[in-house]
Design a protein around this motif. Structure first.
Motif, PDB file in Angstrom:
ATOM      1  N   MET A 272      70.728  -9.547  13.363  1.00  0.00           N
ATOM      2  CA  MET A 272      70.124 -10.438  14.349  1.00  0.00           C
ATOM      3  C   MET A 272      69.458 -11.626  13.659  1.00  0.00           C
ATOM      4  O   MET A 272      68.492 -11.458  12.918  1.00  0.00           O
ATOM      5  CB  MET A 272      69.090  -9.671  15.187  1.00  0.00           C
ATOM      6  N   GLY A 273      69.972 -12.815  13.912  1.00  0.00           N
ATOM      7  CA  GLY A 273      69.402 -14.024  13.335  1.00  0.00           C
ATOM      8  C   GLY A 273      68.679 -14.839  14.386  1.00  0.00           C
ATOM      9  O   GLY A 273      68.920 -14.688  15.589  1.00  0.00           O
ATOM     10  N   ALA A 274      67.791 -15.722  13.949  1.00  0.00           N
ATOM     11  CA  ALA A 274      67.048 -16.558  14.894  1.00  0.00           C
ATOM     12  C   ALA A 274      66.597 -17.838  14.209  1.00  0.00           C
ATOM     13  O   ALA A 274      66.260 -17.839  13.023  1.00  0.00           O
ATOM     14  CB  ALA A 274      65.833 -15.809  15.435  1.00  0.00           C
ATOM     15  N   ARG A 275      66.609 -18.908  14.989  1.00  0.00           N
ATOM     16  CA  ARG A 275      66.072 -20.189  14.535  1.00  0.00           C
ATOM     17  C   ARG A 275      64.945 -20.672  15.439  1.00  0.00           C
ATOM     18  O   ARG A 275      64.287 -21.654  15.145  1.00  0.00           O
ATOM     19  CB  ARG A 275      67.183 -21.250  14.494  1.00  0.00           C
ATOM     20  N   GLN A 300      61.031 -19.795   6.642  1.00  0.00           N
ATOM     21  CA  GLN A 300      62.412 -20.259   6.786  1.00  0.00           C
ATOM     22  C   GLN A 300      62.613 -20.788   8.202  1.00  0.00           C
ATOM     23  O   GLN A 300      62.022 -20.278   9.159  1.00  0.00           O
ATOM     24  CB  GLN A 300      63.398 -19.135   6.482  1.00  0.00           C
ATOM     25  N   HIS A 301      63.457 -21.827   8.335  1.00  0.00           N
ATOM     26  CA  HIS A 301      63.713 -22.476   9.629  1.00  0.00           C
ATOM     27  C   HIS A 301      62.412 -22.982  10.267  1.00  0.00           C
ATOM     28  O   HIS A 301      62.265 -22.968  11.494  1.00  0.00           O
ATOM     29  CB  HIS A 301      64.426 -21.519  10.586  1.00  0.00           C
ATOM     30  N   LEU A 302      61.481 -23.440   9.441  1.00  0.00           N
ATOM     31  CA  LEU A 302      60.210 -23.914   9.986  1.00  0.00           C
ATOM     32  C   LEU A 302      60.375 -25.188  10.809  1.00  0.00           C
ATOM     33  O   LEU A 302      59.523 -25.509  11.637  1.00  0.00           O
ATOM     34  CB  LEU A 302      59.207 -24.150   8.852  1.00  0.00           C
ATOM     35  N   GLU A 303      61.470 -25.911  10.584  1.00  0.00           N
ATOM     36  CA  GLU A 303      61.679 -27.131  11.352  1.00  0.00           C
ATOM     37  C   GLU A 303      61.914 -26.820  12.833  1.00  0.00           C
ATOM     38  O   GLU A 303      61.640 -27.650  13.691  1.00  0.00           O
ATOM     39  CB  GLU A 303      62.861 -27.918  10.774  1.00  0.00           C
ATOM     40  N   THR A 304      62.439 -25.623  13.121  1.00  0.00           N
ATOM     41  CA  THR A 304      62.660 -25.232  14.515  1.00  0.00           C
ATOM     42  C   THR A 304      61.623 -24.222  15.002  1.00  0.00           C
ATOM     43  O   THR A 304      61.270 -24.217  16.180  1.00  0.00           O
ATOM     44  CB  THR A 304      64.068 -24.640  14.686  1.00  0.00           C
ATOM     45  N   VAL A 474      66.179 -26.218   2.040  1.00  0.00           N
ATOM     46  CA  VAL A 474      66.039 -27.070   3.217  1.00  0.00           C
ATOM     47  C   VAL A 474      65.480 -26.248   4.380  1.00  0.00           C
ATOM     48  O   VAL A 474      65.273 -25.041   4.264  1.00  0.00           O
ATOM     49  CB  VAL A 474      67.393 -27.704   3.618  1.00  0.00           C
ATOM     50  N   GLU A 475      65.253 -26.928   5.499  1.00  0.00           N
ATOM     51  CA  GLU A 475      64.754 -26.312   6.738  1.00  0.00           C
ATOM     52  C   GLU A 475      63.412 -25.608   6.529  1.00  0.00           C
ATOM     53  O   GLU A 475      63.148 -24.559   7.100  1.00  0.00           O
ATOM     54  CB  GLU A 475      65.786 -25.333   7.319  1.00  0.00           C
ATOM     55  N   LEU A 476      62.565 -26.209   5.707  1.00  0.00           N
ATOM     56  CA  LEU A 476      61.241 -25.643   5.453  1.00  0.00           C
ATOM     57  C   LEU A 476      60.136 -26.491   6.072  1.00  0.00           C
ATOM     58  O   LEU A 476      58.960 -26.306   5.756  1.00  0.00           O
ATOM     59  CB  LEU A 476      61.026 -25.504   3.938  1.00  0.00           C
ATOM     60  N   GLY A 477      60.516 -27.418   6.928  1.00  0.00           N
ATOM     61  CA  GLY A 477      59.533 -28.217   7.646  1.00  0.00           C
ATOM     62  C   GLY A 477      58.624 -29.013   6.718  1.00  0.00           C
ATOM     63  O   GLY A 477      59.062 -29.558   5.701  1.00  0.00           O
ATOM     64  N   GLU A 478      57.348 -29.053   7.062  1.00  0.00           N
ATOM     65  CA  GLU A 478      56.385 -29.835   6.289  1.00  0.00           C
ATOM     66  C   GLU A 478      56.160 -29.268   4.892  1.00  0.00           C
ATOM     67  O   GLU A 478      55.660 -29.968   4.009  1.00  0.00           O
ATOM     68  CB  GLU A 478      55.050 -29.896   7.043  1.00  0.00           C
ATOM     69  N   LYS A 479      56.510 -28.009   4.682  1.00  0.00           N
ATOM     70  CA  LYS A 479      56.300 -27.380   3.374  1.00  0.00           C
ATOM     71  C   LYS A 479      57.481 -27.584   2.424  1.00  0.00           C
ATOM     72  O   LYS A 479      57.440 -27.112   1.283  1.00  0.00           O
ATOM     73  CB  LYS A 479      56.055 -25.873   3.553  1.00  0.00           C
ATOM     74  N   GLN A 480      58.524 -28.262   2.878  1.00  0.00           N
ATOM     75  CA  GLN A 480      59.740 -28.361   2.077  1.00  0.00           C
ATOM     76  C   GLN A 480      59.484 -29.007   0.714  1.00  0.00           C
ATOM     77  O   GLN A 480      59.934 -28.498  -0.322  1.00  0.00           O
ATOM     78  CB  GLN A 480      60.805 -29.146   2.844  1.00  0.00           C
TER      79      GLN A 480
END
Length: 557
Positions: A272-275, A300-304, A474-480
Motif C-alpha cells: 500500500m503506497g500513498a502520496r 518522503q513525499h512531503l511536497e504532497t 527529491v519530493e522532500l518539500g522544504e527539507k529537500q
C-alpha cells in the motif's frame, strides 16, 4: 488571407500539437493522472513552457498589428511565413522532449490514456472547426486584392477579423499544455465510474474468498522489500499471492486481484503506497486486510503530504483498519516515529534491533558476502539465520517478515532455509558484478534519507575503490535542500570518488561534500547518467571498483 493559407498553417500546427500533446500526456501519466500534482509539476518546470508563452504573445501581437498592414499579397505571405517559422521553431523544442527511447518509462497507451487522447483531439477539432468557419466572415476581404495589387480597402473590422482563423489555430497549438490536463478534468467522471466498477468487482472477488488471509504492508520506505521477503517465507507453506512490482495504488491492487487471484490462494500480500492523506484508508477499504506491517515512517513525499504528522497519520490508517478488524499490526520498533504512535494500538507487535522490541535481532555479522543474525522471539528458542542480503537495515525487514510468518504457525527452524533463499529486490541494494573489476550496488529505487544512509553503510563494507553515483533526493518539500546537504556530508565519509548527476538539483549535495572537507578533485558533476558512468569507468585505480547507484530520478524530474 486566402483560406488555403490557413490550411497550410493548420497542417504544420497540427504536427506540433501531436508532438506537444504526447509529451504532456506522458508527463501527466508519470504524475499518476493527478491534475493537481501535474499542475505543481508544470509550475516547477515552467521553463519548458517559455517557448509556448513567447509564441502565443507573438501570435497575438501579429493579430493586433495585422489591421495596420496592407493587403498586398507579399504582406500576406510574410505573415504566413512568420507563423509557420514560429511553429517550426516550437516543434524543435517539442521534439527535444518527445516521449521516446531516452525515457526510462515511456508513454503507455492504456485504455485511460486512449480515452483522454480522444477527448483532447475533440477539443482541438472544435477549435479548428471554429477557426475554419470564422474564415467565412472575411469573404469580402479575400476579394480586395488581385495579382498582388490592392483593388479596395476593407473596413478595419474586416481586416481585424481576417486574422481570426490563424489566431484560433495558434491558440490550439500554444495552449496544448493546458488542454491536456483539461482533458483529464473533463474525463474525471467517466474515469471515476470506470474505476469504481473495477474496484467493486475486485471487492466482490475478495468477499467471495472468506478463507483468504489478507496482509497490508505500508511504510515510507522498505514496503516493497518487505513484500518480497514475506512472500518468500509464506510461500514455503502457503499458496501466496503478492501485488507485483510497485502495484501499490487502488488500481494496481484492483488489477492484481481481478487478474491474478485464484481460489487456491491462502494469503494475499498487498503493498500500500500513498502520496496524500487518506490514501492508505482508500486501499484498506478495497483489501480489508486482516493484519498489517508498517516498515517505516519518514520524510518522503512531503511536497504532497505537507507535514511529517500527515505522513505518520496516513501510514497508521493501516493500523486503524487492522485494529477494527481484530488483527495484528507489526511495527518496526526501531523507528522513532512509529514507537511514539505504537502505544495507541493494543494489537501491536514490534520488531527490530532494540532490546525492548517484541521480536529482536542480535549478534549481527555483516560482510560484503551477506549477513548473519540471531532471532530472539518473545518466547521460545533463539535461532541463527544467514542471508545474502547486505546491511543491518535489511535485518529489520527480514526480521519483520520472520515475525509475521512465525505468527501464522511456521516454526522458526522451518524459516532458516527460506531466509537463505531471499534475493535482493531489483534496484534495492542489488549487487551486480559486471566483471573487469567493476561491481555495481544498484539502489536506484531509494530516495529517502534513511535509505541513503543505509546504502552508504553497505558501500563502506567493501575493501575497494568506493564510488557513489547519485542525482540526490527529491519530493522532500522544504527539507529537500537540508537533507541533500546532509547526504553530501555523509557521502564524504564513505566514498573515494563521488559523481553527481545533474548540475542544478545536486548543488546542496556538492556543498555538503565540500563542507565535510572532501577532496573536491575527486568529485565530478555530470549532465546525465551515461556521462557519469563513462567517468566512473575512466577512473584509474589498483583496487576493484564498487559503484553505488543511489536513486534514479523519474522522467518527470
Amino acid at each position: 488571407m486566402p483560406i488555403r493559407n490557413w490550411f497550410i498553417y493548420t497542417a504544420v500546427a497540427f504536427i506540433a500539437i501531436i508532438f506537444m500533446g504526447l509529451r504532456e500526456f506522458h508527463m501527466l501519466q508519470l504524475n499518476g493522472y493527478k491534475t493537481p500534482e501535474h499542475s505543481w509539476w508544470m509550475k516547477k518546470n515552467f521553463k519548458r513552457y517559455i517557448p509556448n508563452i513567447v509564441m502565443l504573445i507573438a501570435a497575438v501581437v501579429l493579430w493586433l498589428l495585422y489591421p495596420k498592414v496592407s493587403y498586398d499579397f507579399s504582406d500576406i505571405l510574410t505573415v504566413l511565413i512568420a507563423l509557420i517559422v514560429m511553429t517550426l521553431v516550437n516543434i524543435g523544442f517539442i521534439i527535444a522532449y518527445r516521449p521516446g527511447k531516452k525515457f526510462k518509462k515511456p508513454l503507455v497507451y492504456t485504455a485511460r490514456m486512449k480515452r483522454m487522447l480522444t477527448t483532447f483531439f475533440i477539443l482541438i477539432a472544435l477549435i479548428l472547426v471554429g477557426a475554419f468557419f470564422s474564415s467565412g466572415r472575411t469573404a469580402d476581404a479575400k476579394n480586395l486584392y488581385h495579382n498582388g495589387k490592392i483593388i479596395g480597402i476593407p473596413n478595419s473590422g474586416t481586416r481585424f477579423e481576417s486574422y481570426l482563423p490563424f489566431l484560433l489555430t495558434s491558440l490550439a497549438l500554444y495552449l496544448t499544455p493546458i488542454l491536456v490536463p483539461l482533458s483529464n478534468i473533463i474525463n474525471k467522471p467517466i474515469e471515476k465510474a470506470v474505476q469504481n466498477w473495477y474496484i467493486n468487482d475486485a471487492k466482490k472477488k475478495l468477499a467471495d474468498m472468506p478463507s483468504l488471509h489478507k496482509v497490508g504492508i505500508t511504510g515510507s520506505y522498505g514496503k516493497t522489500s518487505m513484500k518480497f521477503y514475506l512472500s518468500e517465507l509464506l510461500s514455503s507453506k502457503y499458496e501466496t499471492l503478492k501485488t507485483p512490482e510497485s502495484f501499490n495504488t487502488p488500481m494496481g491492487v484492483t488489477i492484481t486481484v481481478r487478474r491474478d487471484l485464484k481460489p487456491t490462494h491462502e494469503y494475499f500480500i498487498c503493498e500500500m503506497g500513498a502520496r496524500r492523506v487518506h490514501e492508505i484508508k482508500e486501499l484498506c477499504d478495497i483489501a480489508h486486510p486482516h493484519d498489517g506491517i508498517i516498515t517505516s515512517v519518514g520524510p518522503q513525499h512531503l511536497e504532497t503530504f505537507k507535514s511529517i504528522e500527515n505522513v505518520v497519520n496516513t501510514k497508521f490508517e493501516l493500523a486503524d483498519s487492522v485494529q477494527a478488524a481484530g488483527g495484528k499490526i507489526y511495527l518496526n520498533g526501531d523507528n522513532e516515529l512509529i514507537r511514539a504512535k505504537a502505544p495507541q494500538y493494543k494489537n501491536a507487535v514490534t520488531y527490530g534491533l532494540r532490546e525492548d522490541n517484541d521480536w529482536r535481532a542480535a549478534d549481527i555479522s555483516v560482510s560484503d558476502r551477506g549477513t548473519e543474525f540471531t532471532v530472539i522471539p518473545p518466547e521460545g528458542e533463539h535461532v541463527r539465520f544467514s542471508m545474502k542480503l547486505l546491511g543491518e537495515h535489511n535485518v529489520q525487514n527480514v526480521l519483520g517478515a520472520i515475525a509475521y510468518a512465525a505468527g501464522t504457525g511456521i516454526p522458526l527452524e522451518k524459516l532458516v532455509l527460506p531466509v537463505k533463499r531471499i534475493a535482493a529486490v531489483p534496484h534495492r541494494l542489488q549487487l551486480l558484478d559486471k566483471g573487469g573489476g567493476l561491481t555495481f550496488i544498484d539502489d536506484a529505487y531509494n530516495s529517502n534519507p534513511s535509505g541513503c544512509r543505509a546504502a552508504l553503510s553497505v558501500l563502506g563494507l567493501f575493501d575497494a575503490c568506493r564510488i557513489l553515483v547519485t542525482p540526490g533526493m527529491v519530493e522532500l518539500g522544504e527539507k529537500q535542500e537540508e537533507l541533500n546537504f546532509e547526504f553530501g556530508q555523509e557521502a564524504a565519509q564513505s566514498c573515494d570518488y563521488i559523481v553527481l548527476v545533474g548540475k542544478a538539483q545536486t548543488v546542496p549535495i556538492y556543498n555538503g561534500i565540500k563542507d565535510a572537507g572532501f577532496d573536491m578533485e575527486c568529485v565530478y558533476v555530470a549532465d546525465g547518467l551515461n556521462e557519469a558512468l563513462d567517468n566512473v569507468r575512466a577512473y584509474q585505480t589498483d583496487k576493484k571498483k564498487v559503484v553505488l547507484l543511489e536513486n534514479d530520478l523519474p522522467d518527470n524530474y
